[in-house]
Design an enzyme around this catalytic site. Structure first.
Site, short mmCIF file in Angstrom:
data_model
loop_
_atom_site.label_atom_id
_atom_site.label_comp_id
_atom_site.label_asym_id
_atom_site.label_seq_id
_atom_site.Cartn_x
_atom_site.Cartn_y
_atom_site.Cartn_z
N ARG A 90 0.82 -1.21 0.00
CA ARG A 90 0.00 0.00 0.00
C ARG A 90 0.86 1.27 0.00
O ARG A 90 0.36 2.35 -0.25
CB ARG A 90 -0.92 0.00 1.23
CG ARG A 90 -1.92 -1.15 1.21
CD ARG A 90 -2.63 -1.27 2.53
NE ARG A 90 -3.50 -0.15 2.82
CZ ARG A 90 -4.73 0.01 2.36
NH1 ARG A 90 -5.24 -0.91 1.57
NH2 ARG A 90 -5.46 1.05 2.69
N LYS B 19 -0.48 1.84 -3.16
CA LYS B 19 -1.22 0.95 -4.06
C LYS B 19 -2.66 1.38 -4.20
O LYS B 19 -3.21 1.45 -5.29
CB LYS B 19 -1.15 -0.49 -3.54
CG LYS B 19 -1.92 -1.50 -4.38
CD LYS B 19 -1.27 -1.71 -5.73
CE LYS B 19 -2.00 -2.71 -6.59
NZ LYS B 19 -1.54 -2.62 -7.99
N TRP C 7 1.55 6.19 5.67
CA TRP C 7 1.85 6.92 4.44
C TRP C 7 1.48 8.36 4.76
O TRP C 7 0.31 8.70 4.86
CB TRP C 7 1.01 6.38 3.29
CG TRP C 7 1.38 6.89 1.94
CD1 TRP C 7 2.38 6.45 1.13
CD2 TRP C 7 0.73 7.96 1.23
NE1 TRP C 7 2.40 7.17 -0.04
CE2 TRP C 7 1.39 8.09 -0.01
CE3 TRP C 7 -0.34 8.79 1.50
CZ2 TRP C 7 1.02 9.03 -0.96
CZ3 TRP C 7 -0.72 9.74 0.55
CH2 TRP C 7 -0.03 9.85 -0.66
N GLU D 287 6.59 5.85 -12.92
CA GLU D 287 6.23 5.56 -11.52
C GLU D 287 7.23 4.63 -10.83
O GLU D 287 7.45 4.77 -9.64
CB GLU D 287 4.79 5.04 -11.38
CG GLU D 287 4.53 3.65 -11.88
CD GLU D 287 3.13 3.15 -11.52
OE1 GLU D 287 2.59 2.35 -12.30
OE2 GLU D 287 2.58 3.54 -10.48
N LYS E 170 3.93 3.63 -16.46
CA LYS E 170 4.69 2.51 -15.87
C LYS E 170 6.13 2.93 -15.66
O LYS E 170 6.70 2.70 -14.61
CB LYS E 170 4.67 1.27 -16.80
CG LYS E 170 3.46 0.39 -16.81
CD LYS E 170 3.20 -0.39 -15.57
CE LYS E 170 2.44 0.37 -14.55
NZ LYS E 170 1.04 0.51 -14.62
N ASN F 197 -6.18 4.91 9.22
CA ASN F 197 -5.96 5.09 7.79
C ASN F 197 -7.04 6.03 7.29
O ASN F 197 -8.22 5.75 7.46
CB ASN F 197 -6.06 3.74 7.06
CG ASN F 197 -6.16 3.91 5.54
OD1 ASN F 197 -5.63 4.86 4.99
ND2 ASN F 197 -6.83 2.98 4.89
N GLY F 198 -6.63 7.15 6.72
CA GLY F 198 -7.62 8.12 6.22
C GLY F 198 -7.17 9.52 6.57
O GLY F 198 -6.02 9.75 6.93
O1 M6R Z 1 -7.23 0.72 -7.42
P1 M6R Z 1 -7.46 1.58 -8.62
O2 M6R Z 1 -7.49 0.83 -9.90
O3 M6R Z 1 -8.68 2.48 -8.47
O4 M6R Z 1 -6.21 2.56 -8.68
C1 M6R Z 1 -6.12 3.59 -9.62
C2 M6R Z 1 -4.70 4.12 -9.71
O5 M6R Z 1 -4.28 4.60 -8.48
C3 M6R Z 1 -3.72 3.05 -10.20
O6 M6R Z 1 -4.10 2.51 -11.43
C4 M6R Z 1 -2.30 3.63 -10.33
O7 M6R Z 1 -2.24 4.57 -11.34
C5 M6R Z 1 -1.30 2.49 -10.55
N1 M6R Z 1 -0.38 2.45 -9.48
C6 M6R Z 1 -0.49 2.63 -11.77
O8 M6R Z 1 0.37 1.55 -11.91
#
Ligand code: M6R
Length: 611
Positions: free
Chosen positions: A27, A606, A75, A491, A488, A101-102
Site C-alpha cells: 500500500r 497501491k 503513508w 512511476e 509505468k 488510515n484516512g
Molecule cells: O485501485 P485503482 O485501480 O482504483 O487505482 C487507480 C490508480 O491509483 C492506479 O491505477 C495507479 O495509477 C497504478 N499504481 C499505476 O500503476
C-alpha cells in the site's frame, strides 16, 4: 496509503501484527508501529523507515509480549514522516492507543478545542486528535466505550479506518470505518482486523467487510458489530476464495515481475466465464437487451492506469457498438458537476475498489439517479458493494504498486462489454463475433510469447537506465497504450516521461526532442501507420532514437526505427493487450537497472484511499 492491523487471541500478538503489516506493504508507507497490551499497560514501538526497522527494534516482536494489539504502516499526509508522527498514537495517560488510515478533515478545529480543554499534542498528525477525543468522551461517558466511539464518530469528518485498544478493557480490540477500507477476520486462533484481505489470509478465509460507520468489537472468541447509533447489528461473513500463494512472491524477484507473468492466466480467467456457446454473455450486468439498446452515452470514470484502460475502451465501444463514450479522471468528474442524463451508464473502473476519488464519482452518479457499473478487481470492496452492477476482473490479489495484471484484466472486461453491447445492438455479425472471440482466446498465449522475449527488452532497457526524458507517441488506441507505457516507466524508475498523441507533436512537444532522446512509438493501427511513420521521421530528424512497437507484418519500419519490438497479429481493437507487455518489461528493467524499489516506488501507494 496507511495500513492497519489488529489482533486479539491466544497467541503473541506482535509477530502476527508484523506479518500482517508485511502483507500491507504494497500500500506504500514511510513508517511503522505497534501498540500491545502486556498484561499491565500498553506499550508502543514505532519508527520511520521500512518494516524491517520495526522488526529489528522489537527483535521480530519478541520484546513486545501480549496477546492484544494493533499495528500500522503510515503513508504521511499530515506531518512529515518521522518517529513522532508514526502510529500508533496515545492519549496523554497512555491508556488508549489508536491506528488510523484516512484523513480527519476537521482535525484543526477539533485540535484547537482539545487544546483549549487542556490536552497536549505530541505529533503533527490528524490522528492524534482521535486519541484525545476518545479520552475526552471516555471520561464524559463514565467509561462507556460504545458511546465513546459513536460520539467520536459523529464529531470527526473525513475518512477513517481506526483500530483502538483501551488499557482498561484489554480483552477487546475496537475498529470502525468511514470511506477507508476495513475488514475483520475470524479464526480459531483469535480475531483480526486489517485494511485488506492478504493481511489475514494466513489465519483465516472467513472475513467480514465493515460498512461505513459500523463498529466492530473483537474479543478472543467473539466478534460483535454495532451501527453508528451504538445498536448491535448482525453481519454475515464471506469466504475468501483466493489462494494464499497469490499474495506471495513465489520465487520471483519482485511482485511486479510475478504479476506480469500471471497476465496470461488473468486474461483467461476474466474471459472464459463470459463466453458461452460462441457468444458473449455477461450475466452479472443484469441488464435486459432493451436496457442495453437504450443506453445513450457511457461515462467511464477512473484514476491512473484504470483511466488509461478507459481511454482505450472509448475507441472500442464507439468503434464497435457506436455508443458515445466520455472518459473522465475521477478527481475531475466528481467536482465538475457532470451532465448526466437518463439512459446514461456510468462505468467506474478500479483494481482496489477503494480509490477515494473513484468512489466519490460513483456516489455522485448514484445521487443523480444514473445506473452505475463497477469494473472491479477486489471482491467485496467499497466500489463493488456500492455500484448497481459489478463486473469482476479475475486478476487475484495485486501487490506491486505498479499495476500490470489488473490493467490487462480491465482491458479484457472492456473488450467483452463492447462486443456484448455491439452484439445486442446488432452492430456486429455472428461471424465477426466469432472472429473476435478467436482473437481474444489467442491473447494469453501471445502474451506468453511476448514475455519470453524479455531479454531483448532488458538489453534495450539497460541502455536507458540513465535517460533523463522518454517520450511515448501513438495515435488512437496506440496513444492510450503510450499513456500507460509512460506511467509505468515514470512511476517505478523515476525517469521523466510523457505520452503524446503523435499528431500533437508539432504543436509544441517536438521542441523537447534533443540528440539521443528516446521516443517510443506505438504503431499497431494499420489505418494510422503512415501518419505515425511521418511523426517517427520527424522526431528522428531532430536527433531522437526511436523504439517502435508494431505488428509483425510491419517490417518496413526497420528502415526507420532504431529498435523494433513486434507484437503478434490480433484484431485492431485488442492490440493494447499485447503492445503493453514489452512496455511493462521495459519499465521494469529500467527500474531494476537503476536499483529502484520496484514494488514500492517512493511516494506512491497501491490504493489511494484519500483525496
Ligand atoms: O485501485 P485503482 O485501480 O482504483 O487505482 C487507480 C490508480 O491509483 C492506479 O491505477 C495507479 O495509477 C497504478 N499504481 C499505476 O500503476
Amino acid at each position: 496509503m496507511c495500513g492497519i492491523v489488529g489482533y486479539i487471541g491466544r497467541k503473541q500478538a506482535a509477530p502476527i501484527l508484523l506479518d500482517g503489516l508485511s502483507k500491507l506493504e504494497y500500500r506504500g508507507y514511510d513508517s511503522a508501529g505497534m501498540a500491545i497490551y502486556d498484561g499491565t499497560q500498553i506499550n508502543i514501538e514505532k519508527s520511520t523507515g521500512r518494516l524491517k526497522v520495526l522488526s529489528e527494534l522489537t527483535h521480530d516482536g519478541s520484546t513486545m509480549p501480549g496477546t492484544v494489539g494493533i499495528g500500522h504502516t503510515r503513508w504521511a499526509t499530515h506531518g512529515e514522516p518521522s518517529d513522532k508522527n508514526a502510529h500508533p498514537h496515545f492519549n496523554e495517560a497512555r491508556s488508549i492507543a489508536v491506528v488510523h488510515n484516512g484523513i480527519i478533515e476537521n482535525y484543526m478545529k477539533l485540535k484547537n478545542k482539545l487544546i483549549n480543554r487542556g490536552y497536549h499534542f505530541i505529533s503533527d498528525t490528524d490522528t492524534e486528535v482521535v486519541a484525545h477525543l476518545l479520552d475526552y468522551y471516555y471520561k464524559k461517558t463514565d467509561g462507556n466505550i460504545i458511546d465513546t466511539i459513536t460520539k467520536v464518530m459523529h464529531r470527526v469528518e473525513g475518512s477513517y479506518a481506526l483500530g483502538i485498544i483501551f488499557a482498561e478493557h484489554p480483552d477487546k480490540v475496537y475498529a470502525l470505518r468511514k470511506d477507508s477500507p476495513l475488514i475483520v477476520g475470524r479464526s480459531d486462533e483469535g480475531n483480526l482486523i486489517a485494511s485488506d484481505v492478504p493481511a489475514v489470509l494466513k489465519y483465516t478465509r472467513d472475513v467480514y467487510f465493515i460498512e461505513n460507520e459500523e463498529i466492530a468489537v473483537l474479543s478472543e472468541d467473539a466478534i460483535e458489530f454495532f451501527n453508528s447509533d451504538g445498536e448491535p447489528i448482525e453481519k454475515e461473513s464471506k469466504t475468501i476464495e483466493w489462494d494464499i500463494n497469490a499474495a506471495e512472491k513465489g520465487g520471483y524477484e519482485h511482485f511486479m515481475l510475478k504479476e506480469m507473468y500471471e497476465q496470461p492466466k488473468t486474461v483467461r480467467d476474466t474471459l472464459t466465464p463470459r463466453i458461452k456457446d460462441g457468444k458473449i454473455v455477461i450475466e452479472e450486468l443484469g441488464m435486459s437487451e432493451e436496457e442495453i439498446r437504450a443506453i445513450n452515452r457511457i461515462h467511464i470514470v477512473a484514476c491512473g492506469s484504470a483511466y488509461h484502460t478507459g481511454v482505450t475502451a472509448k475507441y472500442i465501444m464507439e468503434g464497435l457498438a457506436r455508443i458515445p463514450v466520455e472518459v473522465d479522471l475521477a478527481s475531475e468528474f466528481r467536482y465538475r458537476n457532470p451532465i448526466l442524463n437518463k439512459g446514461d451508464l456510468v462505468v467506474i473502473i478500479s483494481q482496489s475498489g477503494e480509490t477515494a476519488d473513484s468512489l466519490a464519482a460513483l456516489r455522485e452518479a448514484k445521487a443523480q439517479g444514473i445506473t452505475t457499473l463497477g469494473i472491479v478487481n477486489v471482491v467485496g470492496s467499497s466500489i463493488a458493494r456500492e455500484a448497481d452492477r459489478v463486473m469482476y476482473t479475475w486478476a487475484g490479489p495485486e501487490i506491486a504498486v505498479a499495476t500490470t495484471k489488473a490493467y490487462s484484466a480491465q482491458l479484457i472486461a472492456h473488450y467483452l462489454l463492447a462486443i456484448y453491447f455491439a452484439q445486442v445492438k446488432g452492430m456486429v455479425t455472428d461471424e465477426e463475433v466469432s472472429e473476435m472471440l478467436t482473437d481474444l482466446k489467442a491473447i494469453p498465449a501471445q502474451i506468453e510469447m511476448l514475455l519470453a522475449n524479455k531479454e531483448h527488452i532488458q538489453k534495450i532497457a539497460n541502455r536507458y537506465v540513465g535517460a533523463k526524458d522518454v517520450f511515448f507517441i501513438g495515435r488512437g488506441i496506440d496513444y492510450a497504450i503510450g499513456m500507460e507505457g509512460s506511467l509505468k516507466l515514470k512511476e517505478i524508475s523515476y525517469v521523466h516521461s510523457e505520452a503524446y498523441a503523435a499528431g500533437e507533436l508539432k504543436h509544441g512537444t517536438i521542441s523537447l526532442i534533443e540528440e539521443g532522446t528516446l521516443v517510443t512509438a506505438i504503431v499497431t493501427q494499420k489505418e494510422l501507420y503512415k501518419k505515425t511513420m511521418s511523426n517517427i521521421v520527424e522526431v528522428r530528424s531532430r536527433g531522437a532514437v526511436v523504439l517502435a512497437v508494431t505488428n509483425e507484418d510491419n517490417t518496413e519500419i526497420e528502415k526507420t526505427a532504431d529498435y523494433v519490438i513486434y507484437i503478434p497479429q490480433t484484431n485492431k481493437y485488442f492490440t493494447n493487450s499485447l503492445a503493453i507487455i514489452p512496455l511493462q518489461l521495459f519499465a521494469y528493467y529500467v527500474s531494476v537497472g537503476k536499483g529502484c524499489d520496484v514494488d514500492k516506488p517512493r511516494n506512491l501507494a497501491k490504493s489511494v484511499t484519500v483525496e
